[in-house]
Scaffold this motif. Sequence first.
Motif, PDB file in Angstrom:
ATOM      1  N   THR A  65      19.575  75.715  32.940  1.00  0.00           N
ATOM      2  CA  THR A  65      20.294  74.501  31.864  1.00  0.00           C
ATOM      3  C   THR A  65      21.771  74.723  32.048  1.00  0.00           C
ATOM      4  O   THR A  65      22.556  73.623  32.082  1.00  0.00           O
ATOM      5  CB  THR A  65      19.531  74.983  30.668  1.00  0.00           C
ATOM      6  OG1 THR A  65      18.408  74.944  30.775  1.00  0.00           O
ATOM      7  CG2 THR A  65      20.430  74.086  29.743  1.00  0.00           C
ATOM      8  N   THR A  66      22.202  75.945  31.990  1.00  0.00           N
ATOM      9  CA  THR A  66      23.564  76.096  31.705  1.00  0.00           C
ATOM     10  C   THR A  66      24.559  75.804  33.170  1.00  0.00           C
ATOM     11  O   THR A  66      25.508  75.244  33.198  1.00  0.00           O
ATOM     12  CB  THR A  66      24.177  77.510  31.605  1.00  0.00           C
ATOM     13  OG1 THR A  66      23.417  77.799  30.427  1.00  0.00           O
ATOM     14  CG2 THR A  66      25.452  77.499  31.019  1.00  0.00           C
ATOM     15  N   ALA A  67      23.699  76.126  34.252  1.00  0.00           N
ATOM     16  CA  ALA A  67      24.236  75.728  35.690  1.00  0.00           C
ATOM     17  C   ALA A  67      24.408  74.478  35.889  1.00  0.00           C
ATOM     18  O   ALA A  67      25.464  73.783  36.452  1.00  0.00           O
ATOM     19  CB  ALA A  67      23.455  76.223  36.688  1.00  0.00           C
ATOM     20  N   ASN A  68      23.419  73.440  35.249  1.00  0.00           N
ATOM     21  CA  ASN A  68      23.674  72.116  35.509  1.00  0.00           C
ATOM     22  C   ASN A  68      24.798  71.423  34.517  1.00  0.00           C
ATOM     23  O   ASN A  68      25.504  70.630  35.005  1.00  0.00           O
ATOM     24  CB  ASN A  68      22.440  71.320  35.111  1.00  0.00           C
ATOM     25  CG  ASN A  68      21.228  71.561  36.152  1.00  0.00           C
ATOM     26  OD1 ASN A  68      21.528  71.495  37.165  1.00  0.00           O
ATOM     27  ND2 ASN A  68      20.040  71.201  35.574  1.00  0.00           N
TER      28      ASN A  68
ATOM     29  N   ILE B   8      28.053  72.149  35.948  1.00  0.00           N
ATOM     30  CA  ILE B   8      28.406  71.116  37.247  1.00  0.00           C
ATOM     31  C   ILE B   8      29.043  69.828  36.782  1.00  0.00           C
ATOM     32  O   ILE B   8      30.002  69.276  37.065  1.00  0.00           O
ATOM     33  CB  ILE B   8      27.303  70.917  38.068  1.00  0.00           C
ATOM     34  CG1 ILE B   8      26.817  72.026  38.810  1.00  0.00           C
ATOM     35  CG2 ILE B   8      27.482  69.542  38.852  1.00  0.00           C
ATOM     36  CD1 ILE B   8      25.651  71.901  39.604  1.00  0.00           C
ATOM     37  N   ALA B   9      28.608  69.535  35.543  1.00  0.00           N
ATOM     38  CA  ALA B   9      28.656  68.233  34.639  1.00  0.00           C
ATOM     39  C   ALA B   9      30.280  68.550  34.223  1.00  0.00           C
ATOM     40  O   ALA B   9      31.159  67.429  34.108  1.00  0.00           O
ATOM     41  CB  ALA B   9      27.822  67.966  33.488  1.00  0.00           C
ATOM     42  N   ASP B  10      30.630  69.606  34.010  1.00  0.00           N
ATOM     43  CA  ASP B  10      32.135  70.111  33.483  1.00  0.00           C
ATOM     44  C   ASP B  10      33.026  69.884  34.251  1.00  0.00           C
ATOM     45  O   ASP B  10      34.196  69.656  34.033  1.00  0.00           O
ATOM     46  CB  ASP B  10      32.028  71.500  32.813  1.00  0.00           C
ATOM     47  CG  ASP B  10      31.263  71.660  31.559  1.00  0.00           C
ATOM     48  OD1 ASP B  10      31.089  70.347  30.837  1.00  0.00           O
ATOM     49  OD2 ASP B  10      31.103  72.846  31.426  1.00  0.00           O
TER      50      ASP B  10
ATOM     51  N   ALA C 248      20.299  61.869  41.677  1.00  0.00           N
ATOM     52  CA  ALA C 248      20.718  60.702  41.172  1.00  0.00           C
ATOM     53  C   ALA C 248      20.566  60.431  39.599  1.00  0.00           C
ATOM     54  O   ALA C 248      21.332  60.111  38.990  1.00  0.00           O
ATOM     55  CB  ALA C 248      19.985  59.733  41.862  1.00  0.00           C
ATOM     56  N   THR C 249      19.294  61.041  39.181  1.00  0.00           N
ATOM     57  CA  THR C 249      18.928  61.161  37.884  1.00  0.00           C
ATOM     58  C   THR C 249      19.813  61.953  37.042  1.00  0.00           C
ATOM     59  O   THR C 249      20.204  61.408  35.854  1.00  0.00           O
ATOM     60  CB  THR C 249      17.452  61.563  37.616  1.00  0.00           C
ATOM     61  OG1 THR C 249      16.424  60.525  38.650  1.00  0.00           O
ATOM     62  CG2 THR C 249      16.997  61.420  36.258  1.00  0.00           C
ATOM     63  N   GLN C 250      20.135  63.099  37.662  1.00  0.00           N
ATOM     64  CA  GLN C 250      21.020  64.023  36.788  1.00  0.00           C
ATOM     65  C   GLN C 250      22.207  63.750  36.492  1.00  0.00           C
ATOM     66  O   GLN C 250      22.926  63.490  35.662  1.00  0.00           O
ATOM     67  CB  GLN C 250      20.914  65.435  37.398  1.00  0.00           C
ATOM     68  CG  GLN C 250      19.877  66.242  37.476  1.00  0.00           C
ATOM     69  CD  GLN C 250      19.664  66.982  35.889  1.00  0.00           C
ATOM     70  OE1 GLN C 250      20.752  66.829  35.185  1.00  0.00           O
ATOM     71  NE2 GLN C 250      18.857  67.841  35.598  1.00  0.00           N
ATOM     72  N   ALA C 251      22.753  63.018  37.787  1.00  0.00           N
ATOM     73  CA  ALA C 251      24.341  62.314  37.677  1.00  0.00           C
ATOM     74  C   ALA C 251      24.338  61.233  36.626  1.00  0.00           C
ATOM     75  O   ALA C 251      25.059  61.104  35.761  1.00  0.00           O
ATOM     76  CB  ALA C 251      24.551  61.760  39.058  1.00  0.00           C
ATOM     77  N   LEU C 252      23.054  60.078  36.584  1.00  0.00           N
ATOM     78  CA  LEU C 252      23.117  59.240  35.611  1.00  0.00           C
ATOM     79  C   LEU C 252      23.217  59.902  33.990  1.00  0.00           C
ATOM     80  O   LEU C 252      23.928  59.308  33.203  1.00  0.00           O
ATOM     81  CB  LEU C 252      21.984  58.383  35.835  1.00  0.00           C
ATOM     82  CG  LEU C 252      22.056  57.368  36.958  1.00  0.00           C
ATOM     83  CD1 LEU C 252      20.930  56.802  37.417  1.00  0.00           C
ATOM     84  CD2 LEU C 252      23.301  56.416  36.962  1.00  0.00           C
TER      85      LEU C 252
ATOM     86  N   VAL D 124      28.097  68.065  24.226  1.00  0.00           N
ATOM     87  CA  VAL D 124      26.539  68.131  24.209  1.00  0.00           C
ATOM     88  C   VAL D 124      25.721  68.057  25.552  1.00  0.00           C
ATOM     89  O   VAL D 124      24.504  68.223  25.558  1.00  0.00           O
ATOM     90  CB  VAL D 124      25.947  67.171  23.395  1.00  0.00           C
ATOM     91  CG1 VAL D 124      26.428  67.002  21.918  1.00  0.00           C
ATOM     92  CG2 VAL D 124      26.507  65.691  24.232  1.00  0.00           C
ATOM     93  N   GLN D 125      26.570  68.404  26.486  1.00  0.00           N
ATOM     94  CA  GLN D 125      26.023  68.794  27.870  1.00  0.00           C
ATOM     95  C   GLN D 125      24.910  69.711  27.992  1.00  0.00           C
ATOM     96  O   GLN D 125      23.741  69.643  28.439  1.00  0.00           O
ATOM     97  CB  GLN D 125      27.052  68.823  29.109  1.00  0.00           C
ATOM     98  CG  GLN D 125      27.983  67.647  29.346  1.00  0.00           C
ATOM     99  CD  GLN D 125      27.127  66.653  30.098  1.00  0.00           C
ATOM    100  OE1 GLN D 125      25.943  66.752  30.257  1.00  0.00           O
ATOM    101  NE2 GLN D 125      27.737  65.656  30.362  1.00  0.00           N
TER     102      GLN D 125
END
Length: 429
Positions: free
Chosen positions: A138-141, A144-146, A345-349, A358-359
């Motif tokens: 969870t935190t790894a994803n 990446i978004a950060d 692609a889903t995660q990126a969207l 809130v990520q």
Amino acid sequence: MRRAPPLPPTRGATVHPSPQRPGARRAALAFIFVTVLIDVLAFGVIIPVLPHLVEEFTGGDVASAARWVGVFGMVFAAVQFVCTPVQGALSDRFGRRPVILLSCLGLGLDFIFMAMATSLSMLFIGRVISGIASASFTTANAYIADVTEPEKRARSFGMIGAAFGLGFVIGPLVGGWLGGIDLRLPFWFAAGLALLNFLYGWFVLPESLPPERRARRFDVAHANPFGALVLLRSYPQVFGLAAVVFLAQLAHYVYPSIFVLFADYRYQWGPREVSWVLAGVGVMSIVVNAVLVGRSVKALGERRTLLLGLGCGVTGFVIYGLADSGWLFLVGLPVSALWGLAAPATQALITRQVGPQVQGRIQGALMSLTSLAGILGPLVFANVFALFVGSSAPAEIPGAPWFVAAVALACAWAVGWRYARVPREQAAA
């Protein structure tokens, strides 16, 4: 006007690397890749030996061991269902780095605990702790978004998918070899990997979420799985894409639930043939995630990449269900492998729809859905397979579970068609 040079740090101040600088960002992404790879390797290593260790504790009773292994899997998924939103909320409040490091440390100590287990109850407790600690995905994803620009996130998530594939190719092979020496040796090996990763992260991993971008408080309402799902409803686009995640994960559980039994029943494949097929699937997953995801998103965009991946998954499952010979089943492997385009692609969207504060909670909610699929999937597919094989079956359709999985992915495709959209302001930019 020329910008004044930055002031040097004051004496005695500790300077932490910032993941926003290109070099630091690459190092941080490399660490996240290694973290996921080592976590998956650690779990993959014990896959071939855990059932045999359980069998040893049950006095060699194969039927009893099988039931306990099923209970272990269900409890593991249930623990993750509860704990992933907690880790996500903690990372939103206190930062990603401490949560990831504590998870790595916890996994390492837990594998030592399981290596030293002297009873089935101790082994069971160890699996519960593993479920808690392994929620770090969870935190790894969120990390990446950060640190990744929105238009590059799909490629980064694809690299995480490649780490999963590589871990599940190498892990079981190493675990099987070590387990042939001693059933407990793979647990010691997994512990060493996790603890080495903790030390590596302690010295290398910078924090990705600065204090000013963190949540102001630890949100208890969103730190439980049901509250996390309520959080998803507050973002309509995210809620629709979360349904895609759940349906896709539900379909994915057809593999661990029935593949070995199906291959033996229909093609008379033994452990050696099955292991080579699984290794082939892992290699194809690496190629798709590491090479094709970035190119597909660049050429087609996240929405079309998502729909293409889901469509290939549906086609692959239909081929599996219809395949009356082993070679025809193998034809479906590369088609089904392209399904791997959909998840990054889903995660990126999804990450485009919410802010950094809130990520972690959003990713925790998504992982809770994945765990919920892990609770339901084995029950669904194992019972469907049992219903359509054997002398008492209403009709002999051993491929029925693959058709059920195809229906689930087709529903995910329909939902994705409706909700897979880049936010208007980002699309305009």
